[in-house]
Design an enzyme around this catalytic site. Structure first.
Site, PDB file in Angstrom:
ATOM      1  N   LYS A  60       0.853  -1.204   0.000  1.00  0.00           N
ATOM      2  CA  LYS A  60       0.000   0.000   0.000  1.00  0.00           C
ATOM      3  C   LYS A  60       0.885   1.249   0.000  1.00  0.00           C
ATOM      4  O   LYS A  60       0.632   2.204  -0.734  1.00  0.00           O
ATOM      5  CB  LYS A  60      -0.933  -0.008   1.212  1.00  0.00           C
ATOM      6  N   GLN A 115      -4.290  -1.613   9.803  1.00  0.00           N
ATOM      7  CA  GLN A 115      -4.267  -2.961   9.229  1.00  0.00           C
ATOM      8  C   GLN A 115      -4.887  -3.966  10.214  1.00  0.00           C
ATOM      9  O   GLN A 115      -4.488  -4.028  11.374  1.00  0.00           O
ATOM     10  CB  GLN A 115      -2.818  -3.340   8.881  1.00  0.00           C
ATOM     11  N   ASP A 155     -10.953   3.076   4.419  1.00  0.00           N
ATOM     12  CA  ASP A 155     -11.273   1.650   4.291  1.00  0.00           C
ATOM     13  C   ASP A 155     -12.785   1.421   4.273  1.00  0.00           C
ATOM     14  O   ASP A 155     -13.242   0.331   3.949  1.00  0.00           O
ATOM     15  CB  ASP A 155     -10.676   0.868   5.482  1.00  0.00           C
TER      16      ASP A 155
END
Ligand code: NAP
Length: 293
Positions: A52, A96, A119
């Site tokens: 990412k 994460q 997200d």
């Protein structure tokens, strides 16, 4: 059969964003930024986070990775998130998952400002998606819709059958396809493990979205001719003929289902590459909506 090339679409999206960011730089404006927070040393999570970060760098996006020890307290993690909520250089915050057991994931997600929730996991983002307000949709489902739009696949009035009801794929893609909007406006059925015979539903699909996590579970006799197939599954199966001793397959028996499909996503190279592209795209959107230029 037409192959839906997610690798190419993802590269196109990244190039489009790169161009927009170069323009901002040329105008000496602030640029979008994404911070990734990772707790502990799970190797797979570190690989995801570094790819990412690399993707951000490649398009000129500001990026930072906060690597925290596995035994960090929940309070310290929440404090760090709150500091990034106030930070004007970072428009997207990604934590994460999964997190170590002593940390409450829901609390962490809810602490991220919904304005930086790239997200799309915050309950405010999820709620906005359900009621049809513009919001951050989670990246994999947003990527699926983007593929359908870019391949000009008709979705209005079409029967979309989603197999799988997870919070990160099945439920959000169901809500996306229900919206009265471009690349949506579909009739949606969602199926899960309580269905006695999923083929009863899958055979009716004009567009079949498989997010199950079961290797090659969708067989050719479970779909109708001309179906559009979006295979979200990423499954590792043993294959001694491969150097690594395994290969990656989707939830769909690609070899046989592709013979009946009008469009199909391969695995790998279909939905997979879209997730990071949409993360970048959501970060750019957060900058556009809420960032200081
Ligand atoms: P998940 O949380 O395990 O959910 C799987 C869903 O499939 C559940 O709703 C489950 O039903 C349903 N299911 C399982 N077996 C079934 C059966 N025999 N018949 C009907 N439904 C069944 O998985 P996920 O996170 O949604 O991920 C699904 C797959 O997509 C995985 O292979 C994952 O690796 C992949 N994935 C890919 C990306 C990407 O490309 N970037 C992103 C996310 C996930 P119940 O709810 O009843 O248990």
């Amino acid at each position: 059969m037409n192959l839906i090339d997610g690798k190419k679409v993802a590269a196109d999206i990244r190039n489009e964003l790169k161009e927009k960011i170069s323009k901002l730089k040329a105008e000496e404006k602030n640029v979008p930024g994404l911070v990734a927070i990772i707790v502990g040393d799970d190797p797979a999570s570190h690989i995801y986070v570094s790819s990412k970060g690399k993707a951000c760098e490649e398009i000129g996006m500001r990026t930072k990775t906060e690597k925290l020890p596995a035994d960090i307290t929940e309070d310290k993690l929440l404090e760090l998130i709150k500091s990034y909520n106030e930070n004007k250089d970072f428009h997207g915050i990604l934590v994460q998952l999964p997190l170590p057991k002593h940390i409450n994931e829901d609390k962490v997600i809810e602490t991220i400002s919904s304005k930086k929730d790239v997200d799309g996991f915050h309950p405010i983002s999820v709620g906005n998606l359900v009621i049809g307000k513009d919001t951050f949709a989670s990246c994999t489902p947003a990527g699926i819709q983007e593929l359908l739009i870019r391949y000009k696949i008709e979705t209005k009035g079409k029967h979309v059958v989603v197999v799988g009801r997870s919070n990160i794929v099945g439920k959000p893609i169901t809500n996306i396809m229900l919206q009265k909007a471009e690349g949506a406006n579909s009739i949606v059925t969602i199926v899960h493990s309580a269905a006695k015979d999923i083929s009863y539903y899958t055979k009716q699909a004009d567009i079949l979205i498989a997010a199950i996590g079961k290797p090659e579970m969708i067989k050719a006799d479970m779909v109708k001719d001309g179906v559009v197939v979006v295979d979200v599954g990423i499954n590792r199966i043993d294959d001694p003929s491969k150097p690594k001793g395994y290969r990656i397959v989707g939830d769909v028996d690609f070899e046989n289902v592709s013979k009946k499909a009008s469009y199909i996503t391969p695995v790998p190279g279909g939905v997979g590459p879209m997730t990071i592209a949409m993360l970048l795209s959501n970060t750019f959107k957060a900058y556009n909506l809420y960032g200081e230029k």
